[in-house]
Scaffold this motif. Sequence first.
Motif, PDB file in Angstrom:
ATOM      1  N   ALA A 106      45.990  39.245  55.202  1.00 20.54           N
ATOM      2  CA  ALA A 106      44.612  38.908  55.567  1.00 20.54           C
ATOM      3  C   ALA A 106      43.983  40.015  56.404  1.00 20.54           C
ATOM      4  O   ALA A 106      42.871  40.483  56.115  1.00 20.54           O
ATOM      5  N   ARG A 107      44.698  40.468  57.448  1.00 24.59           N
ATOM      6  CA  ARG A 107      44.102  41.422  58.390  1.00 24.59           C
ATOM      7  C   ARG A 107      44.038  42.842  57.834  1.00 24.59           C
ATOM      8  O   ARG A 107      43.039  43.539  58.013  1.00 24.59           O
ATOM      9  N   GLN A 108      45.107  43.286  57.177  1.00 22.63           N
ATOM     10  CA  GLN A 108      45.190  44.690  56.777  1.00 22.63           C
ATOM     11  C   GLN A 108      44.596  44.974  55.400  1.00 22.63           C
ATOM     12  O   GLN A 108      44.172  46.099  55.145  1.00 22.63           O
ATOM     13  N   LEU A 109      44.579  43.981  54.522  1.00 22.68           N
ATOM     14  CA  LEU A 109      44.149  44.249  53.155  1.00 22.68           C
ATOM     15  C   LEU A 109      42.896  43.482  52.744  1.00 22.68           C
ATOM     16  O   LEU A 109      42.024  44.034  52.081  1.00 22.68           O
ATOM     17  N   LEU A 110      42.795  42.218  53.123  1.00 23.31           N
ATOM     18  CA  LEU A 110      41.730  41.405  52.555  1.00 23.31           C
ATOM     19  C   LEU A 110      40.427  41.466  53.339  1.00 23.31           C
ATOM     20  O   LEU A 110      39.347  41.483  52.742  1.00 23.31           O
ATOM     21  N   MET A 111      40.482  41.464  54.668  1.00 23.45           N
ATOM     22  CA  MET A 111      39.255  41.312  55.445  1.00 23.45           C
ATOM     23  C   MET A 111      38.230  42.404  55.160  1.00 23.45           C
ATOM     24  O   MET A 111      37.029  42.143  55.138  1.00 23.45           O
ATOM     25  N   ALA A 112      38.695  43.623  54.928  1.00 23.32           N
ATOM     26  CA  ALA A 112      37.748  44.705  54.641  1.00 23.32           C
ATOM     27  C   ALA A 112      37.073  44.520  53.282  1.00 23.32           C
ATOM     28  O   ALA A 112      35.960  45.018  53.061  1.00 23.32           O
ATOM     29  N   ARG A 113      37.714  43.803  52.370  1.00 22.25           N
ATOM     30  CA  ARG A 113      37.185  43.613  51.029  1.00 22.25           C
ATOM     31  C   ARG A 113      36.413  42.299  50.875  1.00 22.25           C
ATOM     32  O   ARG A 113      35.588  42.159  49.972  1.00 22.25           O
ATOM     33  N   LEU A 114      36.704  41.314  51.722  1.00 22.62           N
ATOM     34  CA  LEU A 114      36.151  39.974  51.539  1.00 22.62           C
ATOM     35  C   LEU A 114      34.628  39.913  51.602  1.00 22.62           C
ATOM     36  O   LEU A 114      34.014  39.132  50.862  1.00 22.62           O
ATOM     37  N   PRO A 115      33.954  40.684  52.476  1.00 19.15           N
ATOM     38  CA  PRO A 115      32.480  40.626  52.467  1.00 19.15           C
ATOM     39  C   PRO A 115      31.877  40.888  51.098  1.00 19.15           C
ATOM     40  O   PRO A 115      30.849  40.290  50.750  1.00 19.15           O
ATOM     41  N   GLU A 116      32.494  41.765  50.322  1.00 15.75           N
ATOM     42  CA  GLU A 116      31.998  42.041  48.968  1.00 15.75           C
ATOM     43  C   GLU A 116      31.997  40.762  48.132  1.00 15.75           C
ATOM     44  O   GLU A 116      31.024  40.471  47.420  1.00 15.75           O
ATOM     45  N   TYR A 117      33.089  39.997  48.220  1.00 22.51           N
ATOM     46  CA  TYR A 117      33.166  38.745  47.457  1.00 22.51           C
ATOM     47  C   TYR A 117      32.128  37.745  47.939  1.00 22.51           C
ATOM     48  O   TYR A 117      31.430  37.114  47.134  1.00 22.51           O
TER      49      TYR A 117
END
Length: 292
Positions: A106-117
């Motif tokens: 969640a912290r290292q991989l997803l959070m930076a990408r989640l705003p796009e979704y």
Amino acid sequence: MSAPLRHVPPMHALAAFEAAARLGGFAQAAEELCVTPSAVSHRIRQLETQLGTVLFERASGGVRPTTAGRLYLDSVREAFDKLAQAGAVLRPERERLRVSLPPTFARQLLMARLPEYLRAHPEVELEAHLSIPLQDVTAEAADVEVRWGRGDYPERVVRKLFDDTMVPLAAPSWVAAHAPAGMAELAGLELLRSPLLPWRPCFLAAGLDWGEPERGAVFNDLGMLMEIAAAGLGAAVGTRRLSAAWVETGRLVPLFGVSAPAPFTYYAVTTPAQSKRAVVQEFIDWLAAAFP
């Protein structure tokens, strides 16, 4: 003068009836409703008793509505449709999606990408909860789980998100203090451990037939493991994707040019029933595409 009393069946019994009729069985309805098949059977018996009629013909291969059941099913579906339309008038159409995530993912991989979704899907109301990797523990029920493992999850729909590579890592200060010239010189040095990533694949990649270290601090979270290694308390193994933030900032450095395929990785996991929801399919497709 008061309105006449309405003998309306319980909503959970109506939902069980509609799901069993639509899916052709109590077990399938139970999976969709997140209850046991015996609970579905009990609710339908309760409904049949209240109505005074048999709603299903029961057979070894499943169930099918009786003539009375088919007539009643039309009324139930019409009522459900009216309730759904009434709810849509009261609130914007947003579909809830509950996602369970391991902390480091969640912290290292997803959070930076989640705003796009989220920007692309304003109709989705996302709920994200943290889980404990390899123990399948989550604080909330989830429509989609991201799991760290080998992908062998019986009775689930599983999709691998990506492959990854393991590398030994250490802080520059630790490397300067111990100056190991190769993997063989790690013998006797502090090796940090985690049940989530074994050392042995890296040992074998360096030509060393060593077992897992028997000493060294143990961490069941890969983010904690990377932080302790970055503090200079020992060498650790990480994956290229998960350790990227520490390596890019110079807090950790890969050792000896050694790497090995990671035996575990991340998978998107859901139930067969949930996998049929468009919002679930679209989120899993987006996850897989987010990590090329």
